[in-house]
Scaffold this active site. Sequence first.
Site, PDB file in Angstrom:
ATOM      1  N   ARG A 121     -33.304  72.359 -55.515  1.00 14.46           N
ATOM      2  CA  ARG A 121     -33.500  71.835 -54.160  1.00 14.46           C
ATOM      3  C   ARG A 121     -32.876  72.788 -53.156  1.00 14.46           C
ATOM      4  NH1 ARG A 121     -32.767  65.318 -54.879  1.00 14.46           N
ATOM      5  NH2 ARG A 121     -31.747  65.838 -56.835  1.00 14.46           N
ATOM      6  N   VAL A 122     -33.291  72.630 -51.890  1.00 17.05           N
ATOM      7  CA  VAL A 122     -33.027  73.691 -50.923  1.00 17.05           C
ATOM      8  C   VAL A 122     -31.528  73.858 -50.622  1.00 17.05           C
ATOM      9  CG1 VAL A 122     -33.467  72.258 -48.828  1.00 17.05           C
ATOM     10  CG2 VAL A 122     -33.803  74.729 -48.750  1.00 17.05           C
ATOM     11  N   ARG A 149     -40.999  66.251 -42.003  1.00 19.85           N
ATOM     12  CA  ARG A 149     -40.458  64.989 -42.529  1.00 19.85           C
ATOM     13  C   ARG A 149     -39.282  64.560 -41.668  1.00 19.85           C
ATOM     14  NH1 ARG A 149     -38.965  65.310 -48.517  1.00 19.85           N
ATOM     15  NH2 ARG A 149     -41.175  64.982 -48.877  1.00 19.85           N
ATOM     16  N   TYR A 163     -44.656  62.288 -59.122  1.00 19.44           N
ATOM     17  CA  TYR A 163     -43.519  61.631 -58.462  1.00 19.44           C
ATOM     18  C   TYR A 163     -44.019  60.644 -57.404  1.00 19.44           C
ATOM     19  CZ  TYR A 163     -38.930  61.457 -56.088  1.00 19.44           C
ATOM     20  OH  TYR A 163     -37.729  61.071 -55.525  1.00 19.44           O
ATOM     21  N   ASP A 164     -44.872  61.154 -56.502  1.00 19.01           N
ATOM     22  CA  ASP A 164     -45.335  60.317 -55.383  1.00 19.01           C
ATOM     23  C   ASP A 164     -46.016  59.051 -55.895  1.00 19.01           C
ATOM     24  OD1 ASP A 164     -44.658  62.764 -54.321  1.00 19.01           O
ATOM     25  OD2 ASP A 164     -46.493  63.029 -53.156  1.00 19.01           O
ATOM     26  N   GLU A 165     -46.906  59.231 -56.868  1.00 19.59           N
ATOM     27  CA  GLU A 165     -47.684  58.073 -57.313  1.00 19.59           C
ATOM     28  C   GLU A 165     -46.858  57.128 -58.177  1.00 19.59           C
ATOM     29  OE1 GLU A 165     -50.107  57.232 -55.806  1.00 19.59           O
ATOM     30  OE2 GLU A 165     -51.496  58.847 -55.350  1.00 19.59           O
ATOM     31  N   GLN A 169     -41.571  74.636 -41.993  1.00 16.48           N
ATOM     32  CA  GLN A 169     -41.621  73.235 -42.421  1.00 16.48           C
ATOM     33  C   GLN A 169     -40.276  72.583 -42.129  1.00 16.48           C
ATOM     34  OE1 GLN A 169     -41.391  75.902 -44.403  1.00 16.48           O
ATOM     35  NE2 GLN A 169     -40.829  75.427 -46.518  1.00 16.48           N
ATOM     36  N   ASN A 195     -29.666  75.576 -53.536  1.00 15.02           N
ATOM     37  CA  ASN A 195     -30.083  76.984 -53.602  1.00 15.02           C
ATOM     38  C   ASN A 195     -29.425  77.808 -52.495  1.00 15.02           C
ATOM     39  OD1 ASN A 195     -31.755  76.509 -55.753  1.00 15.02           O
ATOM     40  ND2 ASN A 195     -33.651  77.124 -54.732  1.00 15.02           N
TER      41      ASN A 195
HETATM   42  P1  NAD Z   1     -30.698  62.808 -60.267  1.00 19.00           P
HETATM   43  O1  NAD Z   1     -31.650  63.566 -61.113  1.00 19.00           O
HETATM   44  O2  NAD Z   1     -29.387  63.412 -59.951  1.00 19.00           O
HETATM   45  O3  NAD Z   1     -30.434  61.367 -60.860  1.00 19.00           O
HETATM   46  C1  NAD Z   1     -31.410  60.645 -61.578  1.00 19.00           C
HETATM   47  C2  NAD Z   1     -30.759  60.084 -62.830  1.00 19.00           C
HETATM   48  O4  NAD Z   1     -31.730  59.286 -63.546  1.00 19.00           O
HETATM   49  C3  NAD Z   1     -30.288  61.175 -63.799  1.00 19.00           C
HETATM   50  O5  NAD Z   1     -28.957  60.945 -64.185  1.00 19.00           O
HETATM   51  C4  NAD Z   1     -31.247  61.052 -64.970  1.00 19.00           C
HETATM   52  O6  NAD Z   1     -30.662  61.457 -66.204  1.00 19.00           O
HETATM   53  C5  NAD Z   1     -31.604  59.571 -64.931  1.00 19.00           C
HETATM   54  N1  NAD Z   1     -32.886  59.245 -65.573  1.00 19.00           N
HETATM   55  C6  NAD Z   1     -34.089  59.796 -65.334  1.00 19.00           C
HETATM   56  N2  NAD Z   1     -35.030  59.232 -66.118  1.00 19.00           N
HETATM   57  C7  NAD Z   1     -34.389  58.296 -66.867  1.00 19.00           C
HETATM   58  C8  NAD Z   1     -34.805  57.378 -67.860  1.00 19.00           C
HETATM   59  N3  NAD Z   1     -36.080  57.315 -68.290  1.00 19.00           N
HETATM   60  N4  NAD Z   1     -33.892  56.538 -68.405  1.00 19.00           N
HETATM   61  C9  NAD Z   1     -32.584  56.569 -68.007  1.00 19.00           C
HETATM   62  N5  NAD Z   1     -32.130  57.430 -67.077  1.00 19.00           N
HETATM   63  C10 NAD Z   1     -33.023  58.288 -66.516  1.00 19.00           C
HETATM   64  O7  NAD Z   1     -31.475  62.485 -58.899  1.00 19.00           O
HETATM   65  P2  NAD Z   1     -30.944  61.807 -57.558  1.00 19.00           P
HETATM   66  O8  NAD Z   1     -31.130  62.776 -56.472  1.00 19.00           O
HETATM   67  O9  NAD Z   1     -29.622  61.193 -57.777  1.00 19.00           O
HETATM   68  O10 NAD Z   1     -32.029  60.648 -57.368  1.00 19.00           O
HETATM   69  C11 NAD Z   1     -31.748  59.311 -57.724  1.00 19.00           C
HETATM   70  C12 NAD Z   1     -32.894  58.406 -57.255  1.00 19.00           C
HETATM   71  O11 NAD Z   1     -33.027  58.497 -55.847  1.00 19.00           O
HETATM   72  C13 NAD Z   1     -34.232  58.779 -57.860  1.00 19.00           C
HETATM   73  O12 NAD Z   1     -34.952  57.588 -58.156  1.00 19.00           O
HETATM   74  C14 NAD Z   1     -34.917  59.534 -56.739  1.00 19.00           C
HETATM   75  O13 NAD Z   1     -36.307  59.403 -56.804  1.00 19.00           O
HETATM   76  C15 NAD Z   1     -34.357  58.851 -55.514  1.00 19.00           C
HETATM   77  N6  NAD Z   1     -34.378  59.742 -54.340  1.00 19.00           N
HETATM   78  C16 NAD Z   1     -33.459  60.758 -54.199  1.00 19.00           C
HETATM   79  C17 NAD Z   1     -33.528  61.579 -53.086  1.00 19.00           C
HETATM   80  C18 NAD Z   1     -32.522  62.687 -52.843  1.00 19.00           C
HETATM   81  O14 NAD Z   1     -32.609  63.355 -51.813  1.00 19.00           O
HETATM   82  N7  NAD Z   1     -31.548  62.921 -53.682  1.00 19.00           N
HETATM   83  C19 NAD Z   1     -34.540  61.401 -52.130  1.00 19.00           C
HETATM   84  C20 NAD Z   1     -35.456  60.381 -52.332  1.00 19.00           C
HETATM   85  C21 NAD Z   1     -35.368  59.547 -53.416  1.00 19.00           C
HETATM   86  N1  UDP Z   2     -37.174  75.443 -50.051  1.00 21.28           N
HETATM   87  C1  UDP Z   2     -36.936  76.753 -49.665  1.00 21.28           C
HETATM   88  N2  UDP Z   2     -36.167  77.547 -50.472  1.00 21.28           N
HETATM   89  C2  UDP Z   2     -35.587  77.100 -51.621  1.00 21.28           C
HETATM   90  C3  UDP Z   2     -35.824  75.759 -51.995  1.00 21.28           C
HETATM   91  C4  UDP Z   2     -36.623  74.951 -51.196  1.00 21.28           C
HETATM   92  O1  UDP Z   2     -37.418  77.200 -48.609  1.00 21.28           O
HETATM   93  O2  UDP Z   2     -34.893  77.896 -52.285  1.00 21.28           O
HETATM   94  C5  UDP Z   2     -37.980  74.576 -49.169  1.00 21.28           C
HETATM   95  C6  UDP Z   2     -39.085  73.790 -49.861  1.00 21.28           C
HETATM   96  O3  UDP Z   2     -40.285  74.560 -49.948  1.00 21.28           O
HETATM   97  C7  UDP Z   2     -39.230  72.577 -48.955  1.00 21.28           C
HETATM   98  C8  UDP Z   2     -37.829  72.376 -48.389  1.00 21.28           C
HETATM   99  O4  UDP Z   2     -37.122  73.590 -48.617  1.00 21.28           O
HETATM  100  O5  UDP Z   2     -40.113  72.873 -47.899  1.00 21.28           O
HETATM  101  C9  UDP Z   2     -37.072  71.233 -49.049  1.00 21.28           C
HETATM  102  O6  UDP Z   2     -37.142  71.425 -50.441  1.00 21.28           O
HETATM  103  P1  UDP Z   2     -36.394  70.516 -51.493  1.00 21.28           P
HETATM  104  O7  UDP Z   2     -36.809  70.999 -52.848  1.00 21.28           O
HETATM  105  O8  UDP Z   2     -34.945  70.473 -51.224  1.00 21.28           O
HETATM  106  O9  UDP Z   2     -36.927  69.018 -51.249  1.00 21.28           O
HETATM  107  P2  UDP Z   2     -38.335  68.349 -50.804  1.00 21.28           P
HETATM  108  O10 UDP Z   2     -38.066  67.797 -49.449  1.00 21.28           O
HETATM  109  O11 UDP Z   2     -39.410  69.364 -50.765  1.00 21.28           O
HETATM  110  O12 UDP Z   2     -38.559  67.264 -51.799  1.00 21.28           O
END
Ligand code: NAD
Ligand code: UDP
Length: 319
Positions: A191-192, A282, A150-152, A214, A195
Amino acid sequence: MRILITGAAGFLGSHLCDRLIASGHEVIGMDNFITGSSENLVHLAGNPRFSFIRHDVANFIFVPGKIDAVLHFASPASPNPASPFGYPNLPIQTMKAGALGTHNTLGVARAHNARYILASTSEIYGDPQIHPQREDYWGHVDPIGLRSMYDESKRFAEALTMAYHRYHNINTGIVRIFNTYGPRMRLDDGRVIPNFIQQALKQEPLTIYGDGKQTRSFCYVDDLIDGIEKMIFSDENMPVNIGNPDEFTIIELANLINEILKNPAENIYQVGKVAGDDPLRRQPDIVRARKILGWDPKVDLRSGLLKTIPFFKEKMGIA
Ligand code: NAD
Ligand code: UDP
């Protein structure tokens, strides 16, 4: 404007569709449903300003008609290795969405000379050694770690976006999104906040990974969408953090959710569950967002949780 949104069936993408249609724009949603759901878009069926293309962004993209803006949000986004919808279980798809998907969507923006917005992430800072994280911080990322797919891919996506801006002169923008929550999150993405809310609604112990010290800074979805909308209509080309700077330990988050939902169960600590490169701290520095976009989040964590809980109750069939 006529706007292409990839990842439209996801949590953030579907809220963006709603907002931009409500603001009077025409939206073309694109998604392959790998982690998203058609349920998030069903209310837009029949809307004359919405259309949908089922497509994998890793493959060449063709959209008929003129496009004024491209918003690339398609990517799996949950770090949870226990969830089939987390990126650890979708590593190749995650890298393809970030690399090939970014290339293809930038190609659309170039063909139409459209504004381009990349959904990047606080994860590009890795396990940060600078606190809070400013946009000029280069990050502390393990290129082969458990979150590296993801990061990269997002770091590559940012570099490719800047290459299109600098070499092809495309009007690109990068939003670095910090942890966002709200209605339409997947119940099973691990995600936290999903959950903890579900565990507390069932009056079960909340599962704290590691020692719970954290921290994360949680942004309510409406605030995030406000910031992204402002970014689309700005001409900013350098990355902008969008997130809520109020920082909480995971223990504080758990205690708040237990208090709101009157859950008497004791939290349980799952030391083995913490992923190797789970960032310890963060918090976004949002000085640039405030200055350039005039944006500030308005919804505090307690109010945002109160707006989010009814969605989970409904999905879980709890009155
Ligand atoms: P999500 O999984 O709910 O939405 C992502 C959508 O992309 C899904 O509907 C999935 O089916 C679609 N998708 C994935 N790969 C695809 C592909 N190859 N072709 C077409 N569609 C594809 O996730 P989200 O939380 O809504 O995240 C949306 C964006 O925001 C992502 O790029 C994510 O990295 C970024 N983002 C989200 C958060 C957050 O906290 N939710 C934080 C940081 C970055
Ligand atoms: N986490 C937790 N319990 C859960 C799910 C997540 O303690 O049931 C922690 C996880 O280890 C992280 C933080 O909550 O430190 C946020 O996790 P999340 O998956 O929501 O997003 P992240 O910020 O790690 O991408």
